[in-house]
Enzyme design. Structure first.
Site, PDB file in Angstrom:
ATOM      1  N   GLY A 282      -0.476   4.869   0.742  1.00 39.62           N
ATOM      2  CA  GLY A 282      -0.674   6.288   0.973  1.00 39.62           C
ATOM      3  C   GLY A 282      -2.154   6.637   0.900  1.00 39.62           C
ATOM      4  O   GLY A 282      -2.943   5.929   0.275  1.00 39.62           O
ATOM      5  N   SER A 283      -2.533   7.743   1.534  1.00 37.14           N
ATOM      6  CA  SER A 283      -3.923   8.208   1.454  1.00 37.14           C
ATOM      7  C   SER A 283      -4.117   9.028   0.182  1.00 37.14           C
ATOM      8  O   SER A 283      -3.162   9.316  -0.530  1.00 37.14           O
ATOM      9  CB  SER A 283      -4.258   9.038   2.698  1.00 37.14           C
ATOM     10  N   GLY A 284      -5.371   9.391  -0.085  1.00 37.74           N
ATOM     11  CA  GLY A 284      -5.675  10.155  -1.289  1.00 37.74           C
ATOM     12  C   GLY A 284      -6.214   9.300  -2.419  1.00 37.74           C
ATOM     13  O   GLY A 284      -6.521   9.810  -3.489  1.00 37.74           O
ATOM     14  N   HIS A 285      -6.324   7.980  -2.166  1.00 39.82           N
ATOM     15  CA  HIS A 285      -6.831   7.055  -3.182  1.00 39.82           C
ATOM     16  C   HIS A 285      -8.228   6.530  -2.827  1.00 39.82           C
ATOM     17  O   HIS A 285      -8.668   5.538  -3.379  1.00 39.82           O
ATOM     18  CB  HIS A 285      -5.894   5.855  -3.327  1.00 39.82           C
TER      19      HIS A 285
ATOM     20  N   ASP B 224       6.704   1.686   0.180  1.00 39.41           N
ATOM     21  CA  ASP B 224       5.943   0.544   0.705  1.00 39.41           C
ATOM     22  C   ASP B 224       6.837  -0.690   0.815  1.00 39.41           C
ATOM     23  O   ASP B 224       6.771  -1.427   1.797  1.00 39.41           O
ATOM     24  CB  ASP B 224       4.735   0.247  -0.193  1.00 39.41           C
TER      25      ASP B 224
ATOM     26  N   HIS C 296      -0.104   8.512  -8.940  1.00 36.30           N
ATOM     27  CA  HIS C 296       0.303   9.725  -8.230  1.00 36.30           C
ATOM     28  C   HIS C 296       0.738  10.771  -9.239  1.00 36.30           C
ATOM     29  O   HIS C 296       1.463  11.693  -8.916  1.00 36.30           O
ATOM     30  CB  HIS C 296       1.455   9.434  -7.269  1.00 36.30           C
TER      31      HIS C 296
END
Lengths: 330, 220
Positions: A54-57, A110, A219
């Site tokens: 996922g993005s945001g990392h 994932d 998260h």
């Protein structure tokens, strides 16, 4: 929300566009716009090394694309797994005819999408081997390591596997070194403040002022306990204790240490933590080969930090020291 | 035997998409209590994209399921993309060679969809997931059929069981996915996947009932 965004539903698209412009010397956009590919990839005769998440990392995962590191990365929505097709397209972009290793974190989405990508790839004759990172100590007990989440230890796994693949190793050997690398990693997160998905608009959990959440996930998954906020030295001691108590290391073992901010913690505070972290690790008779301090694997604007300790053997140490050329400093 | 035509029944999938899109905010709100809060956003995005491709193309039910399944699998990601993607793709594969759909075909379709989900996921009934809606719904549909109930009545039984299963997730502790990290703290809240699954099954059942009425009227 005090955020630099255009449309909350297009945060990932806009991130990727800016990223590719900034690092055009190292990466390019794949034919699938949710795949980032290293300029050099694919390399004929080399095992492809990919990941996705996922993005945001950021800088994870895309920032570790580059020479001697990842060949391609599948990009998901914020905090949400990439599609099976994106994992598959990443494998296709990375495939140099020797197969591909997909090195990713242990999350339900994932796991499912990679499983389906393997089937899609098999139809095209591309073999994908996998290693699932599970370095987050507090996410499940020692008897349930297969349930643990993958966090910043993934970077060490990518580094060792990327270097091994660049040396010309075969698929089984690259997979094996990635597995050894992650097996040798233990991580812990401490959260001091939550984060907000722009499309949702409010924080995804809460941490009361004056408290901290020990064992928090990438998260905002709840930790093992909420405690009153303590001085950094005490937090650092607690982090080292949790990580090393789970890691049966003989005195004299060499380790690599990674302290990453979760997005909104000033870097100077990471150094404050590290002052005690290094002292505690040395106090256990371990010797630190290398320390990494910075925002290596974040969680949007979460306030907090993670500690990862990787035990080194001669080969992991050699591979960790190989130079890389990727957008994230490593 | 009561049945409806596969051809041109793709509009059933449009009504499924409409229900999901209408409930975008509601699904996100439920999800936000124990998850990321993005379930409604991602579901509405996927079902909306599929609806755009289906609308005005006079698709069969099989083709519309295939379109929806493919969009979810290739464009949505997360956990729901592959789970619902595989379910709708299995639905499509089951009925693609059937010109008409009777209760037996409908049951096989649902069961194959469930098998697809269980092949990629690791959840079990009671883990507070969409399976807690889907499994009892299929069971209710099958036992109504076995008891000799007409196809429309079996569809009603399916909806009742789906909604009961959904409501039951309030009393379950999440065992899988992001909410599972909350343990006991996930009690008292509906599961977002179970809720969206109930919406999907209800819209499917209502759509199928409408088609059955139309084909009964045509026969008369």
């Amino acid at each position: 929300m005090q955020r630099f965004i255009n449309n909350p539903d297009e945060v990932v698209e806009d991130t990727v566009k800016g990223f590719v412009k900034a690092h055009a010397d190292i990466v390019r956009l794949g034919s699938n716009p949710r795949v980032i590919v290293a300029r050099h990839a694919p390399v004929s005769g080399k095992v492809g090394v990919i990941t996705g998440g996922g993005s945001g990392h950021e800088p994870a995962f895309i920032g570790y694309t580059g020479r001697n590191m990842l060949d391609a990365v599948a990009v998901g929505e914020l905090f949400s797994s990439p599609t099976a097709k994106s994992f598959f397209d990443a494998a296709r972009e990375a495939d140099g005819g020797k197969g591909v290793v997909c090195l990713y974190g242990n999350y339900a989405g994932d796991n499912m999408n990679v499983k389906m990508a393997i089937k899609l790839a098999a139809k095209e004759g591309i073999e994908i081997a996998t290693v699932v990172a599970n370095d987050d100590v507090c996410s499940a007990g020692p008897d349930e390591r297969d349930k643990r989440r993958g966090v910043a230890g993934e970077i060490f796994m990518w580094k060792c596997a990327g270097a091994k693949a660049a040396e010309g190793a075969g698929l089984a050997d690259v997979r094996a070194i990635a597995q050894t690398a992650i097996d040798n990693c233990r991580s812990i997160g401490v959260g001091l403040g939550p984060c907000t998905l722009p499309a949702v608009g409010h924080p995804n959990f809460s941490i009361e002022p004056g408290t901290m959440e020990v064992g928090i996930g990438h998260h905002g998954e709840p930790g093992v306990r909420v405690e009153p906020l303590k001085p950094a030295a005490e937090i650092a001691r607690e982090m080292v204790k949790i990580v090393l108590d789970d890691h049966d290391l003989a005195a004299g073992t060499e380790v690599a240490v990674l302290v990453s901010g979760l997005g909104a913690t000033p870097v100077n505070e990471l150094y404050i933590l590290n002052d005690t972290i290094e002292q505690e690790i040395a106090g256990r008779g371990l010797s630190i080969h290398k320390t990494y301090i910075g925002n290596y694997f974040t969680s949007l604007e979460m306030v907090g930090a993670t500690l990862t300790v990787m035990a080194l053997d001669a080969e992991l140490k050699r591979l960790l020291d190989v130079d890389v050329d990727c957008p994230a400093r490593f | 035997m009561q049945h409806f035509d596969n051809a041109s029944a793709g509009d059933i999938v449009l009504s499924v998409a409409d229900r999901i899109i209408e409930n975008r905010a509601y699904l996100s709100e439920i999800d936000g209590k124990i998850g990321d809060g993005d379930h409604g956003v991602n579901m509405a995005k996927g079902f909306g994209m599929a609806a755009e491709r289906i609308r005005g193309n006079d698709m069969s039910l099989a083709a519309a399921f295939d379109t929806l399944g493919t969009v979810l699998m290739t464009e949505i990601g997360g956990s729901m993309g592959p789970l619902y993607g595989v379910m709708f793709t299995q639905f499509a594969e089951t009925i693609e060679n059937s010109s008409s759909i009777d209760a037996k075909t409908f049951s096989t379709m649902l069961t194959n969809g469930l098998d697809g989900i269980q092949a990629i996921g690791s959840a079990k009934v009671g883990d507070k997931t969409l399976l807690d809606t889907l499994v009892p719904a299929i069971d209710a549909f099958d036992s109504a059929n076995a008891g000799g109930k007409p196809f429309p009545d079996a569809l009603d039984a399916l909806v009742v069981a789906a909604e009961k299963g959904r409501d039951g997730t309030k009393d379950l502790v999440a065992k899988i996915g992001r909410a599972s990290r909350l343990g006991e703290r996930s009690l008292g809240v509906l599961d977002a996947g179970a809720t969206s699954c109930a919406l999907i099954l209800k819209a499917l059942a209502l759509g199928a009932k409408q088609k059955l009425q139309l084909s009964a009227a045509a026969v008369r």
